[in-house]
Design an enzyme around this catalytic site. Structure first.
Site, short mmCIF file in Angstrom:
data_model
loop_
_atom_site.label_atom_id
_atom_site.label_comp_id
_atom_site.label_asym_id
_atom_site.label_seq_id
_atom_site.Cartn_x
_atom_site.Cartn_y
_atom_site.Cartn_z
N ASP A 56 -11.02 1.73 -3.50
CA ASP A 56 -11.22 2.01 -2.25
C ASP A 56 -13.17 2.17 -1.99
O ASP A 56 -13.43 1.47 -0.74
CB ASP A 56 -10.80 2.50 -0.69
N ASP A 58 1.09 -1.72 0.35
CA ASP A 58 -0.22 -0.25 -0.29
C ASP A 58 1.29 1.28 0.48
O ASP A 58 1.90 1.21 -0.17
CB ASP A 58 -1.23 0.40 1.41
#
Ligand code: DGJ
Length: 759
Positions: free
Chosen positions: A550, A480
């Site tokens: 997301d 990430d």
């Protein structure tokens, strides 16, 4: 032969039989752009297509209007492909001190089979020399000794050209490179629409589509990463081009940092397309004898509309950019705990979720953020890559062993480039965080970015991450990156080299990715940056799949996945089914609808599976079993966008999306149809399919575990001709207006099996 040099015409003709790209050495020995488009005969002399001379420059009448790698200051007043400055001048007397005007002229060329490697950055590659041919064209600025080498690789199987540039200082003075595009292309007319992929966090891959106009248009990133706001690609389509017909041309940059992609239309309607590192704030000091390589750009072309163009990118990126053991392997169905627990989990909870996921048929359990240091929220511990002892008493190693003993593989989340001010790492090395001495350090998500341009920091990260990966049976890593870069500055660089900061960051990132993917070749890496903020071809060179967004809402995903599909293959798209009400939109969509959207990608679930009802458990088991049975088609098949709600060119009035994927061997095809909002008294809708064999017959069925309408099933199922399915289509929406199937978020999946196919 893909590349021919016609010595009499001084013309290079790069062609694979479908796509031709022609350039010429002009009379003043600069290089002119002649043609890019449908293949022309290899032996032609295309001097009639030559660019015209600039009017009005009487002593420079050999200069032309369409240049291959243009410089400015010589009468071309458009944005140049590159800019160099001579801070120490050209000669002993300091001649031309500070000037940026140069005269690159043809010096030599080489044509050879295969494709050379690009050191330090990901690039497309060949496995055998006969897959491509390369032209290296060397230009020389005699006064300074600067060599500019243009690299072109024409692929035989893919309708695309890989382009990059090397600058080599052959003089005896320092040179400062201030702009270095990977690709510049002067097209002879501007009758194109420019398509860009823009967005924001949780709204990635919005498709912009507008006619070119005189002046500048384009996109750029200055965030240190490619960004959710802009993806490093542009597409030009003829205004009449559709998904399946017409001419389209695309440029995509294999790079993960600041970039620019723009088009400038000039007074003669010439459209200059450029893509490369963003020159804003960039400079690179080229000492005597030093070289600088630009990232690689891919120029793809198709006469088969946007789907044809996308398929060129998909195939190249899937087969000849992605690499390693996972390139061609079927990707595991995973369960990720993020939306199921966020930071709030214990080892016991994780083991319950993993066991439940295994029972559903998932093959990989991924432990997301919160497993390290003292991380119970997003305020601390990034940088402290050792287990959170309260949550994981036996560490990552203990947990990974217990999870794998359950019969499901184990994967882990990391965010290596970051540090929280509240961390042991920051307390030990505050100077490792990017900052400008005496100035404020901007926090985003309570964190700072490490200076990846410093080799000692990359070495440290390699050691600590290797230690974790060696300590436990870890099959997958989600990498990430949750903030942009502010206060760009490296305390390790002298003031005159601060313009190198951003590119050095990217090179350091690639260095760490290279080290870890080489040391752990069996691990599947998935890239992520708050969702799709660094979903770019650069990272595809290391991580064959990425987390697109997301936003896990299935309706939103229709546009996000569809936008991404303009450039990126389904095998690169992590696509998860999440719980309802959806955490980003609060929307309630049926479970089959969520699954049918996620099938078109690498399927995962991101929720707490222990909370499923018995009925949901059965449904999810069937979803996973179905996906596994067709996974090669979903992940590696040929993908088509059918009429879409996203653009005004569809005949669906914004109510439908429809996708289709065909297996490599053509034996099966799967069509997903997604209704977004319903309205009453619908007229029947014909969905024309694409890519089938017109002279073959197909057995059409519906996936009975999904939502489907009896009427649609009765009308469409059975033996149908490929020609009929493409020219007349599936007949949908014949459901009476009282039918329960007539509601919002209704989806159907059709399966087509080619008659006589072996499976
Ligand atoms: C952002 C990612 O996109 C999410 O999937 C999740 O991993 C969080 N970060 C964790 O902090």
């Amino acid at each position: 032969m893909p590349i021919l040099f016609n010595a009499a015409a001084k013309q290079f003709h790069l062609s694979n039989g479908s796509f031709s790209y022609i350039i010429r050495i002009l009379e003043n020995l600069s290089i002119g752009q002649v043609y890019a488009g449908a293949a022309l005969r290899p032996d032609g002399n295309y001097s009639l297509l030559d660019p015209l001379p600039f009017p009005g420059f009487s002593n420079n009448d050999k200069a032309f209007t369409r240049f291959e790698y243009p410089v400015n200051g010589n009468g071309d007043f458009r944005r140049p492909a590159f800019t160099v400055r001579f801070p120490e001048g050209l000669g002993e007397g300091g001649e031309a001190l500070g000037s940026t005007v140069i005269e690159p002229r043809y010096k030599s060329h080489r044509i050879y089979a295969g494709k050379p490697e690009l050191s330090g950055m990901p690039a497309a590659y060949t496995e055998k020399d006969d897959e491509a041919e390369t032209l290296e064209l060397e230009l020389l600025d005699a006064a300074s000794g600067l060599k500019i080498i243009l690299f072109y690789t024409m692929f035989t199987q893919y309708n695309c050209l890989a382009r990059r540039v090397r600058f080599s200082n052959g003089g005896n003075k320092k040179i400062s490179l201030e702009n270095a595009m990977s690709l510049s292309l002067d097209l002879p007319d501007s009758r194109w629409n420019l398509i860009t992929l823009t967005g924001a966090w949780a709204r990635e891959f919005d498709i912009g589509d507008a006619p070119l106009r005189t002046g500048f248009q384009g996109i750029q990133s200055s965030r240190g990463i490619s960004g959710a706001q802009t993806n490093p690609a542009v597409i030009l389509r003829r205004p009449s081009a559709t998904e399946n017909e017409g001419e389209a041309l695309g440029a995509s940059l294999i790079y993960s940092g600041n970039f620019i992609a723009d088009v400038e239309v000039d007074q003669w309607d010439i459209a200059r397309l450029r893509i490369g590192i963003n020159p804003d704030g960039f400079s690179w000091e080229l000492a005597e004898g030093a070289i600088f390589d630009t990232p690689e750009a891919i120029l793809a072309w198709s006469a088969r509309g946007l789907n044809g163009l996308s398929q060129v990118f998909h195939e190249l990126y899937r087969n000849r950019l992605a690499r390693g053991a996972w390139r061609d392997a079927e990707r595991p169905v995973l369960l990720n705990n993020w939306e199921g627990t966020y930071f709030n989990f214990t080892e016991k909870k994780i083991l319950e979720m993993a066991a439940s996921a295994r029972d559903l048929g998932a093959e990989l359990f991924v432990l997301d953020d919160g497993w390290f240091g003292k991380r119970d929220d997003d305020h601390s511990s990034l940088g402290d890559w050792f287990p959170h002892k309260e949550k994981l008493p036996e560490g990552v190693a203990g947990l990974a062993k217990k999870v794998t003993a359950l019969g499901i593989k184990f994967g882990l989340w990391i965010e290596p480039e970051m540090v929280n001010p509240d961390s042991d790492l920051y307390r030990a090395h505050p100077d490792w965080a990017i900052h400008i001495p005496q100035r404020q350090r901007t926090e985003q998500r309570n964190q700072y970015v490490l200076d990846m341009g410093r080799p000692e920091i990359v070495d440290h990260l390699f050691k600590v991450l290797s230690a974790i990966l060696e300590s436990a049976p870890i099959s997958y890593i989600k990498w990430d990156m949750n903030r942009f870069i502010t206060e760009p500055y490296s305390i390790a660089l002298p003031p005159r080299r601060q313009g190198e900061f951003f590119h050095r960051y990217v090179l350091g990132l690639y260095d760490l990715y290279t080290g870890l993917t080489k040391a752990f070749p069996e691990i599947l890496f998935e890239s992520c940056a708050s969702g799709g903020a660094r979903f770019d071809p650069g990272l595809l060179g290391f991580a064959p799949q990425g987390w697109l967004s997301d936003d896990t809402d299935a309706v939103e995903r229709l546009s996000i996945q569809e936008g991404a599909s303009l450039i990126y293959p389904l095998s690169s798209m992590g696509a998860h089914v999440s719980a309802i009400p959806n955490h980003q939109t609060s929307r309630l969509t049926p479970l089959p609808f969520r699954a049918m959207v996620s099938f078109f990608g690498c399927l995962g679930y991101e929720l707490d599976p222990t909370k499923f009802s018995a009925e949901e458990r059965e449904a999810v088991k069937k979803q996973i079993a179905f996906y596994k049975a067709h996974r090669r088609t979903f992940q590696y098949g040929r993908f088509f966008r059918l009429p879409s709600p996203l653009r005004g060119r569809s005949n669906t009035n914004g109510r439908f999306a429809a996708w289709m994927v065909i297996s490599d061997d053509g034996a099966e095809a799967i069509v997903g149809v997604y209704k977004i909002l319903s309205n009453p008294n619908q007229r029947p809708f014909r969905l024309k399919l694409a890519g089938l064999a017109g002279n073959a017959d197909y057995q059409v069925t519906v996936w009975e575990e999904g939502g489907y309408s009896e009427e649609d099933k009765n009308l469409n199922c059975g033996g149908r001709g490929g020609d009929e399915l493409m020219q007349a289509g599936l007949l949908l929406e014949c459901t009476g207006h009282h039918s329960p199937k007539n509601g919002d978020f209704f989806s159907e999946l059709f399966l087509l099996r080619k008659q006589g196919a072996s499976k």
